[in-house]
Motif scaffolding. Structure first.
Motif, PDB file in Angstrom:
ATOM      1  N   PHE A   3       0.816  -1.222   0.000  1.00 35.57           N
ATOM      2  CA  PHE A   3       0.000   0.000   0.000  1.00 35.57           C
ATOM      3  C   PHE A   3       0.851   1.275   0.000  1.00 35.57           C
ATOM      4  CE2 PHE A   3      -3.065  -3.159   1.517  1.00 35.57           C
ATOM      5  CZ  PHE A   3      -4.150  -2.873   0.690  1.00 35.57           C
ATOM      6  N   PRO A   4       1.827   1.423   0.917  1.00 37.41           N
ATOM      7  CA  PRO A   4       2.663   2.633   0.842  1.00 37.41           C
ATOM      8  C   PRO A   4       3.519   2.696  -0.412  1.00 37.41           C
ATOM      9  CG  PRO A   4       3.487   1.131   2.531  1.00 37.41           C
ATOM     10  CD  PRO A   4       2.149   0.627   2.122  1.00 37.41           C
ATOM     11  N   VAL A   5       3.945   1.529  -0.925  1.00 41.94           N
ATOM     12  CA  VAL A   5       4.721   1.533  -2.175  1.00 41.94           C
ATOM     13  C   VAL A   5       3.904   2.158  -3.295  1.00 41.94           C
ATOM     14  CG1 VAL A   5       5.657   0.051  -3.998  1.00 41.94           C
ATOM     15  CG2 VAL A   5       6.240  -0.410  -1.614  1.00 41.94           C
ATOM     16  N   LEU A  45       3.364  -7.342  -5.771  1.00 40.04           N
ATOM     17  CA  LEU A  45       3.646  -7.544  -4.351  1.00 40.04           C
ATOM     18  C   LEU A  45       2.349  -7.802  -3.588  1.00 40.04           C
ATOM     19  CD1 LEU A  45       5.929  -7.446  -2.176  1.00 40.04           C
ATOM     20  CD2 LEU A  45       5.354  -5.034  -1.872  1.00 40.04           C
ATOM     21  N   MET A  46       1.296  -7.053  -3.950  1.00 36.96           N
ATOM     22  CA  MET A  46       0.004  -7.260  -3.311  1.00 36.96           C
ATOM     23  C   MET A  46      -0.572  -8.629  -3.672  1.00 36.96           C
ATOM     24  SD  MET A  46      -3.374  -4.789  -3.379  1.00 36.96           S
ATOM     25  CE  MET A  46      -2.457  -3.380  -2.742  1.00 36.96           C
ATOM     26  N   PHE A  47      -0.415  -9.034  -4.935  1.00 33.76           N
ATOM     27  CA  PHE A  47      -0.879 -10.357  -5.359  1.00 33.76           C
ATOM     28  C   PHE A  47      -0.185 -11.455  -4.551  1.00 33.76           C
ATOM     29  CE2 PHE A  47       0.290 -14.076  -7.943  1.00 33.76           C
ATOM     30  CZ  PHE A  47      -0.969 -14.635  -8.153  1.00 33.76           C
ATOM     31  N   ALA A 102      -5.503 -12.277  -7.728  1.00 27.35           N
ATOM     32  CA  ALA A 102      -5.240 -11.334  -8.817  1.00 27.35           C
ATOM     33  C   ALA A 102      -6.307 -10.252  -8.868  1.00 27.35           C
ATOM     34  CB  ALA A 102      -5.169 -12.076 -10.146  1.00 27.35           C
ATOM     35  N   VAL A 103      -7.579 -10.647  -8.730  1.00 22.23           N
ATOM     36  CA  VAL A 103      -8.670  -9.662  -8.775  1.00 22.23           C
ATOM     37  C   VAL A 103      -8.594  -8.719  -7.586  1.00 22.23           C
ATOM     38  CG1 VAL A 103     -11.174  -9.347  -8.725  1.00 22.23           C
ATOM     39  CG2 VAL A 103     -10.184 -11.181 -10.098  1.00 22.23           C
ATOM     40  N   LEU A 104      -8.341  -9.267  -6.410  1.00 25.93           N
ATOM     41  CA  LEU A 104      -8.202  -8.432  -5.218  1.00 25.93           C
ATOM     42  C   LEU A 104      -7.032  -7.459  -5.356  1.00 25.93           C
ATOM     43  CD1 LEU A 104      -8.852 -11.018  -2.355  1.00 25.93           C
ATOM     44  CD2 LEU A 104     -10.273  -9.044  -2.918  1.00 25.93           C
ATOM     45  N   ALA A 105      -5.898  -7.968  -5.830  1.00 27.76           N
ATOM     46  CA  ALA A 105      -4.713  -7.113  -5.988  1.00 27.76           C
ATOM     47  C   ALA A 105      -4.968  -6.016  -7.006  1.00 27.76           C
ATOM     48  CB  ALA A 105      -3.516  -7.961  -6.412  1.00 27.76           C
ATOM     49  N   PHE A 106      -5.622  -6.377  -8.116  1.00 24.61           N
ATOM     50  CA  PHE A 106      -5.912  -5.386  -9.154  1.00 24.61           C
ATOM     51  C   PHE A 106      -6.835  -4.293  -8.620  1.00 24.61           C
ATOM     52  CE2 PHE A 106      -8.617  -3.837 -12.625  1.00 24.61           C
ATOM     53  CZ  PHE A 106      -7.656  -3.368 -13.503  1.00 24.61           C
ATOM     54  N   SER A 107      -7.936  -4.695  -7.978  1.00 27.31           N
ATOM     55  CA  SER A 107      -8.920  -3.717  -7.523  1.00 27.31           C
ATOM     56  C   SER A 107      -8.375  -2.848  -6.395  1.00 27.31           C
ATOM     57  CB  SER A 107     -10.201  -4.428  -7.081  1.00 27.31           C
ATOM     58  OG  SER A 107      -9.935  -5.352  -6.050  1.00 27.31           O
ATOM     59  N   LEU A 108      -7.706  -3.462  -5.415  1.00 29.86           N
ATOM     60  CA  LEU A 108      -7.174  -2.681  -4.303  1.00 29.86           C
ATOM     61  C   LEU A 108      -6.003  -1.796  -4.737  1.00 29.86           C
ATOM     62  CD1 LEU A 108      -7.345  -5.174  -1.296  1.00 29.86           C
ATOM     63  CD2 LEU A 108      -8.781  -3.186  -1.743  1.00 29.86           C
TER      64      LEU A 108
END
Length: 368
Positions: A23-25, A281-283, A316-322
């Motif tokens: 998130f901060p990145v 990284l989020m994925f 992948a969907v969560l990482a993309f949307s967030l």
């Protein structure tokens, strides 16, 4: 099975860490991109192109752009290999022939270790191998290194140390006969210069573990273009109102507009690379978070494969949307007119995920 579950729990902890970091990145990357872009816009408005062959006294304290021939005051050398050259920079690249371990895993989580010989520019720690015996790598005696001249001039302009350090090497150095003689005198028979490389070993066509190959590159003297703050006669880094720095070097003759546009393009490229990296990284964070579920499902081979695919898709969907939501919130903070539409796209993707989830619950007969 319990071992796999334990490993997945470790992955969950790592996943939480990656999620928190992503998130901060993503957020601060947008702020950095805006600051750099605005700083470059500021620089383009105030930069003055000057002739370095004429007096530069009237431009003290100003952001200047200049074209001309850059020259070093003396030769630079790599004393370990007897290389001497008159250039704006000299670099040494080193590779050593080493053992490398690779690991593969089957459906039952059984691991297979393989060992291959490869050229590597960094030392591979063979003590960490699963089977170190018979695969020992020797110490790497030589490392990559860069050498710079103490002074570089462009007519009446003097390059600062930071400007000299920013000069990229771009030409492979051709070893002359004097250099070859020094190499052979120091390293003996098991050294030779072939295909533009210094080779330390018995036979380049049949390398052995511990053999080393070295290549040198130079930054040639000649026509270059620079942008920076003029302090007296020295070109330093210029600090913008956004607290970003402007200091540019490029080979060839380029006008100020071209140099600033290329810097803007590089900023856009850097921003997208960090965005993609932050999203990945989020994925990985979500994927690690779902690790225990995958480990339990993996107890049933067929179910494990399907579950792994599903969890990767959800991650992948969560990482993309967030990621979109995080980027859009950052843009609302830095550039509201662009950030609000991005936020709506992110919320839409997130809502669509839950729509699919509710639809599957309402129609369980559609699942095969």
């Amino acid at each position: 099975m319990l071992g796999n579950l334990g490993e997945s729990l470790k992955g969950t902890v790592a996943g939480v860490g990656m999620l928190i970091a992503s998130f901060p990145v993503l957020f601060y990357n947008e702020g950095c991109a805006v600051d750099i872009a605005k700083g470059l816009e500021e620089g383009l408005e105030v930069v003055e192109s000057i002739d370095p062959a004429k007096s530069v006294a009237n431009y003290n304290g100003k952001l200047i752009h200049a074209n001309g021939n850059a020259q070093a005051d003396s030769t630079i050398s790599d004393p370990e290999f007897g290389v001497e050259v008159k250039a704006l920079g000299l670099s040494r690249s080193v590779e050593m022939y080493q053992w490398e371990e690779s690991v593969s895993e089957d459906d039952k989580k059984n691991k297979t270790y393989r060992y291959n010989k490869t050229w590597s520019s960094s030392p591979i720690d063979s003590s960490r191998f699963n089977e170190p015996s018979g695969h020992e790598n020797p110490a790497m005696l030589y490392n990559e290194k860069k050498f710079s001249p103490t002074r570089v001039n462009m007519e009446n302009l003097v390059f600062s140390e930071s400007l000299i350090d920013s000069i990229p090497v771009r030409e492979t150095y051709s070893y002359d006969s004097a250099t070859v003689s020094r190499i052979r005198a120091k390293f003996g028979k098991e050294s030779q210069v072939t295909d533009g490389n210094i080779y330390l070993g018995a036979n380049p066509s049949a390398p052995e573990i511990g053999d080393v190959q070295i290549t040198h590159q130079i930054a040639p003297e000649g026509a270059v273009s620079i942008v920076g703050l003029l302090n007296g006669s020295t070109v330093n880094s210029y600090t913008t109102k956004r607290k970003t720095s402007i200091l540019m070097f490029d080979y060839g003759t380029k006008d100020a507009g071209t140099m600033f546009q290329e810097a803007q393009d590089a900023n856009v490229m850097r921003t997208w690379l960090v965005r993609i990296g932050g999203m990945f990284l989020m994925f990985l964070g979500f994927r690690g978070l779902f690790g225990p579920i995958a480990a339990v499902g993996g107890m049933i081979p067929i179910l494990g494969s399907i579950l792994n695919f599903g969890l990767s898709l959800v991650s992948a969907v969560l990482a993309f949307s967030l990621s979109f939501m995080t980027i859009s919130i950052a843009w609302i903070f830095y550039r509201p007119l662009v950030g609000i539409p991005l936020l709506l796209i992110g919320i839409g993707a997130f809502a669509y995920l839950y729509y699919l989830k509710d639809k599957q619950k309402a129609n369980p007969q559609t699942q095969s």
